[in-house]
Design an enzyme around this catalytic site. Structure first.
Site, PDB file in Angstrom:
ATOM      1  CG  ASP A  48      -2.067   0.940   1.117  1.00  0.00           C
ATOM      2  OD1 ASP A  48      -2.334   1.437   0.000  1.00  0.00           O
ATOM      3  OD2 ASP A  48      -2.704   1.207   2.143  1.00  0.00           O
ATOM      4  CG  ASN A  57      -7.337  -2.859  -6.149  1.00  0.00           C
ATOM      5  OD1 ASN A  57      -6.353  -3.576  -5.936  1.00  0.00           O
ATOM      6  ND2 ASN A  57      -7.732  -1.955  -5.248  1.00  0.00           N
TER       7      ASN A  57
HETATM    8  C1  FPP Z   1      -2.135   0.007  -3.291  1.00  0.00           C
HETATM    9  O1  FPP Z   1      -1.621   1.314  -3.180  1.00  0.00           O
HETATM   10  C2  FPP Z   1      -1.486  -0.652  -4.421  1.00  0.00           C
HETATM   11  C3  FPP Z   1      -2.139  -1.265  -5.441  1.00  0.00           C
HETATM   12  C4  FPP Z   1      -3.602  -1.332  -5.541  1.00  0.00           C
HETATM   13  C5  FPP Z   1      -1.389  -1.860  -6.558  1.00  0.00           C
HETATM   14  C6  FPP Z   1      -0.143  -2.567  -6.163  1.00  0.00           C
HETATM   15  C7  FPP Z   1       0.702  -2.697  -7.357  1.00  0.00           C
HETATM   16  C8  FPP Z   1       2.036  -2.683  -7.386  1.00  0.00           C
HETATM   17  C9  FPP Z   1       2.877  -2.613  -6.169  1.00  0.00           C
HETATM   18  C10 FPP Z   1       2.763  -2.723  -8.666  1.00  0.00           C
HETATM   19  C11 FPP Z   1       3.072  -4.117  -9.071  1.00  0.00           C
HETATM   20  C12 FPP Z   1       1.887  -4.669  -9.649  1.00  0.00           C
HETATM   21  C13 FPP Z   1       1.830  -5.316 -10.805  1.00  0.00           C
HETATM   22  C14 FPP Z   1       0.490  -5.471 -11.385  1.00  0.00           C
HETATM   23  C15 FPP Z   1       2.991  -5.863 -11.500  1.00  0.00           C
HETATM   24  P1  FPP Z   1      -2.591   2.528  -3.412  1.00  0.00           P
HETATM   25  O2  FPP Z   1      -2.653   2.820  -4.854  1.00  0.00           O
HETATM   26  O3  FPP Z   1      -3.926   2.244  -2.795  1.00  0.00           O
HETATM   27  O4  FPP Z   1      -1.859   3.696  -2.648  1.00  0.00           O
HETATM   28  P2  FPP Z   1      -2.534   4.828  -1.757  1.00  0.00           P
HETATM   29  O5  FPP Z   1      -3.109   4.133  -0.545  1.00  0.00           O
HETATM   30  O6  FPP Z   1      -1.366   5.695  -1.417  1.00  0.00           O
HETATM   31  O7  FPP Z   1      -3.551   5.508  -2.585  1.00  0.00           O
END
Ligand code: FPP
Length: 234
Positions: free
Chosen positions: A21, A69
């Site tokens: 996250d 998601n």
């Molecule tokens: C959550 O952070 C992260 C995700 C929903 C995606 C995770 C993906 C990766 C680490 C990249 C690698 C993935 C692939 C498909 C190769 P967030 O976007 O919710 O962050 P925030 O809480 O700061 O908004």
């Protein structure tokens, strides 16, 4: 190297999981679109996978895309799918460079055919390797449990026991989950590995996922070895 305190935790860390996250906030802090954070997050994923293998951890599970998601803006979902496509290409190219066995957990059948083909090819090409890496895609723990129950119904089970459910989960080939790490400062499990986490140690860090590096993985591993695990005993 990790200092292991033999007086506290005598259980070996065999299976670690990560809720990755903080990509969006990491990018926003830099005045960049959220997709930029995911791109960096994919680089971090490689670093963390390699560090887990370095520690001799048998299985590592990563929450890359949840069943929820899909509710994100189309631009972000598309960017994540493109990133996955590029990531799979890279993993397929490097499959002989390491000892990692990739498994994709979740209902990947809804992904584009080209992505599914690459996923199945990578699983097949890496199937004899040593360290399991489970990448959760279109994964939700509640749907995993429903899927497991339905599998058992198809088998003709009228009554089930814990072992039946265990062997029907996506993670059935990985050891029991020992440590669940969540980056990004939130204190929840977000429908990830709810069954598997029954006796896992939980580790929450404010570090945003793209900032995870070898040192921050080591800190989580060190914290695990300081915990006293009692599994309901005294
Ligand atoms: C959550 O952070 C992260 C995700 C929903 C995606 C995770 C993906 C990766 C680490 C990249 C690698 C993935 C692939 C498909 C190769 P967030 O976007 O919710 O962050 P925030 O809480 O700061 O908004």
């Amino acid at each position: 190297m990790i200092k292991i305190d033999a007086n506290t935790n005598s259980t070996k860390l065999r299976h670690i999981a990560f809720i990755m996250d903080g990509n969006g906030r990491w990018a926003e802090k830099r005045g960049m679109p959220r997709e930029y954070g995911h791109k960096y997050g994919a680089k971090t994923l490689k670093t963390v996978i390699e560090r887990c293998a370095f520690h001799g951890i048998e299985a590592a599970t990563f929450y890359a895309f949840s069943t929820e998601n899909w509710k994100r803006p189309k631009k972000e979902v598309d960017a994540l799918m493109n990133l996955l496509d590029d990531y799979l290409d890279r993993l397929l190219k490097d499959v002989d460079q390491n000892d990692i066995r990739y498994k994709f957990i979740g209902d990947v059948s809804v992904l584009k055919d080209t992505l599914c083909d690459k996923i199945y090819m990578l699983e097949d090409k890496s199937k004899e390797k040593k360290h399991i890496v489970n990448i959760a895609l279109n994964y939700g723990s509640k749907s995993e449990l429903v899927m497991a129950c339905n599998k058992l119904i198809v088998e003709g089970k009228k009554q089930v026991c814990e072992e039946d459910i265990e062997r029907s989960l996506y993670t059935s080939e990985s050891p029991s989950l020992d440590l669940l790490v969540r980056t990004g400062g939130e204190l929840r499990l977000s429908n990830f590995l709810l069954w598997q986490a029954a006796y896992a140690e939980l580790y929450f860090t404010d570090v945003l996922w793209p900032d995870m590096d070898e040192k921050t993985v080591d800190l989580a591993v060190e914290a695990f070895y300081k915990r006293k695990r009692r599994f309901g005993s005294v």
